[in-house]
Design an enzyme around this catalytic site. Structure first.
Site, short mmCIF file in Angstrom:
data_model
loop_
_atom_site.label_atom_id
_atom_site.label_comp_id
_atom_site.label_asym_id
_atom_site.label_seq_id
_atom_site.Cartn_x
_atom_site.Cartn_y
_atom_site.Cartn_z
CG HIS A 1 -1.47 3.54 4.56
ND1 HIS A 1 -2.21 2.99 5.62
CD2 HIS A 1 -0.78 2.63 3.71
CE1 HIS A 1 -2.19 1.53 5.25
NE2 HIS A 1 -1.33 1.58 4.32
CB SER B 1 -1.13 0.02 1.14
OG SER B 1 -0.09 -0.32 2.51
#
Length: 269
Positions: free
Chosen positions: A251, A44
């Site tokens: 993230h 990711s």
């Protein structure tokens, strides 16, 4: 007459040698020119989760047009660009699902992998929901995995990349530290928990770097570009817990991709 024949033979030999060298040089130039495609592999952090602007066709992989691979490709126009990085990917997923585009024409490969194998998503969930001691125990479990098990899995992936794309320059990207210690956060995890998580990220990076170097790959260290932009910095390029979209938690934001990851990759590439 004999001198003429000797001269003729020498001339023929020289011409043949020049032709052979010219042919070899042309072949090498041709191979070099052909190996200009770019393939972006990984998890990711490479697909761009957290950056938004996801390609609908990528589905659950959540490949973003604001991820560093897409940004680099848009700026440099490689002969081909294959973006196979996928949210949640582990080393086994890269081996099974992402290596298809690699070949003789691949000149550049990027990859970030290892964080999901080490269970960092579960580490963060544990630390957010449970006690400090439970958090620290889970961090230590992740550290043990990184030390004992992850190296062989990384080696398998790196070996497969080398085999499938022998002409490629491979850049292996690391992970940022999540937290600025003694920062602006007044709630959430304790300083001990934040410090332990940062230390585990450092261990993960050093393990990846060492294994990448063994294969002759270039390691891209993003800890310096993210310094001053960690969670609790007041200017974070990382999402903290995002209850609206829990998958984006921890993230990089779009700024983290463009200002944290892209410069490191561009320099290494």
């Amino acid at each position: 007459m004999r001198s003429f024949r000797i001269a003729a033979h020498v001339s023929s030999f020289v011409l043949a040698a020049v032709a052979a060298l010219t042919g070899a040089t042309a072949a090498q130039a041709s191979d070099s020119a052909a190996a200009t495609g770019y393939v972006a592999l990984g998890d990711s952090y490479s697909s761009g989760v957290g950056a938004g602007s996801y390609d609908a066709g990528s589905g659950a992989c959540k490949r973003s047009t604001k991820a560093y691979p897409a940004l680099w490709a848009a700026a440099h126009s490689p002969s081909s660009f294959n973006f196979t990085a996928c949210s949640g990917a582990r080393t086994g997923d890269v081996m099974a699902n992402q290596l298809g585009p690699l070949g003789a024409g691949t000149g550049l490969v990027s990859i970030s992998i290892g964080g999901n194998d080490a269970g960092f998503a579960d580490v963060m969930t544990t630390c957010v929901l449970y006690s400090e001691s439970t958090c620290l125990n889970r961090v230590n479990e992740a550290r043990a995995y990184v030390t004992s098990t992850l190296p062989s899995k990384l080696s398998d992936v790196y070996s497969a990349i080398s085999t499938k794309a022998p002409a490629a320059h491979v850049v292996v990207l690391g992970y940022p530290r999540f937290y600025k210690l003694s920062g602006t956060c007044v709630a959430g995890l304790s300083e001990n928990e934040r410090s332990a998580i940062n230390g585990a990220a450092d261990l993960l990076n050093s393990t990846i770097k060492q294994n990448a170097a063994t294969r002759g790959f270039t390691f891209g260290d993003v800890t310096s570009t993210f310094t001053g932009h960690e969670i609790c910095s007041g200017a974070s390029w990382l999402h903290s817990v995002n209850w609206a979209d829990i998958g984006e938690s921890y993230h990089p934001t779009a700024a983290g991709q463009s200002s944290g990851y892209l410069p490191v990759f561009a320099s290494a590439a």
